[in-house]
Write an enzyme that holds these catalytic residues in place. Structure first.
Site, PDB file in Angstrom:
ATOM      1  N   LYS A  11       0.815  -1.223   0.000  1.00 19.40           N
ATOM      2  CA  LYS A  11       0.000   0.000   0.000  1.00 19.40           C
ATOM      3  C   LYS A  11       0.845   1.268   0.000  1.00 19.40           C
ATOM      4  CE  LYS A  11      -1.061  -0.294   4.986  1.00 19.40           C
ATOM      5  NZ  LYS A  11      -0.413  -1.603   5.208  1.00 19.40           N
TER       6      LYS A  11
ATOM      7  N   ASN B 223      -0.803   7.210   6.333  1.00 24.73           N
ATOM      8  CA  ASN B 223       0.197   6.350   6.962  1.00 24.73           C
ATOM      9  C   ASN B 223       1.573   6.536   6.339  1.00 24.73           C
ATOM     10  OD1 ASN B 223       0.411   4.388   9.075  1.00 24.73           O
ATOM     11  ND2 ASN B 223       0.783   2.817   7.536  1.00 24.73           N
TER      12      ASN B 223
ATOM     13  N   HIS C 100      -1.240  -7.971  12.342  1.00 25.60           N
ATOM     14  CA  HIS C 100      -1.958  -7.212  13.377  1.00 25.60           C
ATOM     15  C   HIS C 100      -3.172  -7.990  13.917  1.00 25.60           C
ATOM     16  CE1 HIS C 100       0.549  -3.995  11.924  1.00 25.60           C
ATOM     17  NE2 HIS C 100      -0.085  -3.895  10.794  1.00 25.60           N
TER      18      HIS C 100
END
Length: 469
Positions: free
Chosen positions: A131, A154, A200
């Protein structure tokens, strides 16, 4: 700065005073709200006070009176593995909880847009791997084509730290699952899903919760165009959920593994060639094989996603191809840092999990592989199908011996430190080899983050090669 709308004259609590927290407080104040800042760290509170913000002790029983909302930094858990006690308190009190991404989407459009012939747009990119590269690549293509654009999220700047958009500007955001999971508003014009692999999981209560956090980008706001990688089951499912028919061209399917010619709109790469198809016909093609900034099938998937996103914004194939060719890549992501004596040195320190390391191991023909660090659950057993190009592994960090056991018959050496690994790999490398840092592990045993690990690798390579670089 993007002034936050909707809280004028109200008190809004801000929990977490890192980069995004302070930017959020500033944007709230610019929009007429009264930010009440809090962080467990006295140092962080001191920085906020030095910047002119009021610190408000949210741990006090009387702290929540007249608080209109709580804005939290993305690293603070709100549900799994256990909610932060202050977030739990806000929810119990009925105080809406949001983050800076939600504030951005509710505040991005302004009355100034009434005078624009071309309204600004937002492209938001999420997924497990690729990403950052896809976000930077979309931004680079737009910039090289002369389109006004900003990049944030981010990667780079915080979203509320952006400048108010100009006419026709495109804001490109990288959004992590931490950011999409809690945002109360998610309304991009173009949403991109690269892929999904386990990561995660403790934060999201398992793989289902992790995927659900990513899926919110598409389900909550209904983007005008959805660019979806379909090389994993989750992407196939997501595309099927959004599209109303096979020929629905609001969904652009992308792949780096197979031909996708039977849909309304698709972009795929096979054997290094990118192809764009619409309604059963090829409309564009480009050779990716000699693009130094995009090595390997995983980067070809990134290129497909960026191609689809920028085509949906109206760019011509020749403009996109020029941007692809001039893209230098991102630091720490399949980044060629040196070539000498026929040996390439590649920094992929961002390859912190098995899936991203597997993609790096498939990008080069003969690899001297530097791996290790703080290993993740499951180790590296999932990499066994991708070790065919590994000439030798040089293992570092906390998990070096565990990785050695899992590698079995693969030639290997326990080096423990990056210094020794680089020295040994450089000494043994032959023309045609690639010395690849793709750790398949977190960095926190020896480095504060993957960036510092990659910078150390790069510095050691430059020092090792000297004038040969």
């Amino acid at each position: 700065m993007i002034p936050v709308q909707g809280y004028q004259g109200q008190r809004v609590a801000v929990l977490g005073l890192g980069r995004s927290g302070l930017a959020t407080a500033a944007s709230l104040r610019a929009g007429g709200a009264e930010p009440l800042c809090w962080d467990d760290s006295p140092e962080a509170r001191a920085r906020a006070e030095a910047a002119g913000f009021v610190c408000h002790d949210l741990t006090r029983a009387t702290a929540w009176g007249e608080v209109a909302a709580l804005i939290v930094s993305p690293g603070i858990p709100h549900l799994y593995p256990a909610p932060n006690k202050l977030i739990a308190r806000a929810m119990a009190e009925g105080v809406p909880v949001d983050n800076d991404i939600g504030l951005f989407f509710r505040s991005f459009a302004t009355d100034d847009w009434d005078g624009f012939d071309q309204t600004p747009k937002v492209v938001a990119v999420t997924g497990s791997n690729g990403k950052s590269t896809t976000t930077a690549l979309i931004h680079h293509i737009l910039k090289s084509a002369g389109r006004p654009t900003q990049m944030a999220g981010n990667i780079g700047r915080g979203v509320l730290d952006l400048d108010p958009p100009a006419e026709g500007e495109v804001v490109v955001l990288e959004l992590s699952s931490y950011q999409t999971d809690l945002a109360r508003a998610l309304t991009p014009d173009v949403a991109v899903f690269t892929n999904l692999s386990p990561d995660h999981l403790d934060r999201h209560g398992g793989i289902g919760g992790y995927f659900a956090a990513k899926r919110r980008l598409f389900a909550e706001g209904g983007p005008d165009r959805a660019v979806i990688g379909v090389d994993e089951p989750e992407g196939v499912y997501l595309a099927n959920q959004i599209a109303t028919a096979r020929e629905d061209d609001r969904v652009i399917r992308v792949s780096s593994a197979r031909k996708l010619g039977d849909f309304g709109w698709s972009v795929f790469a096979r054997k290094g060639f990118l192809s764009e198809w619409r309604r059963g016909r090829q409309v564009a093609s480009v050779d990716l094989r000699d693009m130094a900034g995009l090595p390997g099938a995983h980067n070809h998937q990134n290129a497909c996603a960026a191609w689809a996103a920028t085509r949906s914004l109206g760019l011509a194939p020749r403009e996109i191809e020029a941007g692809l060719r001039s893209f230098a890549g991102l630091p720490h992501r399949s980044q060629t840092v040196a070539e000498a004596g026929g040996v390439r040195f590649v920094n992929d320190s961002k390859a912190t999990n098995v899936d991203s390391a597997a993609k790096a191991l498939q990008a080069f023909p003969r690899i001297r592989w530097i791996a290790g660090g703080l290993g993740k659950e499951g180790g590296i057993s999932g990499l066994k199908p991708y070790l065919g190009a590994v000439v030798k592994a040089y293992l570092i960090g906390h998990s070096a011996r565990d990785f050695a056991l899992e590698l079995g018959d693969v030639p290997q050496e326990i080096c423990e430190t990056m210094d020794r690994a680089v020295a040994r790999a450089a000494a043994e490398a032959e023309p045609g080899d690639t010395v690849l840092l793709a750790p398949a592990a977190a960095s926190f045993d020896q480095y504060p983050n993957f960036e510092k690990r990659g910078e150390h690798f790069t510095a050691l390579v430059v020092a090792q090669l000297g004038s040969a670089v």
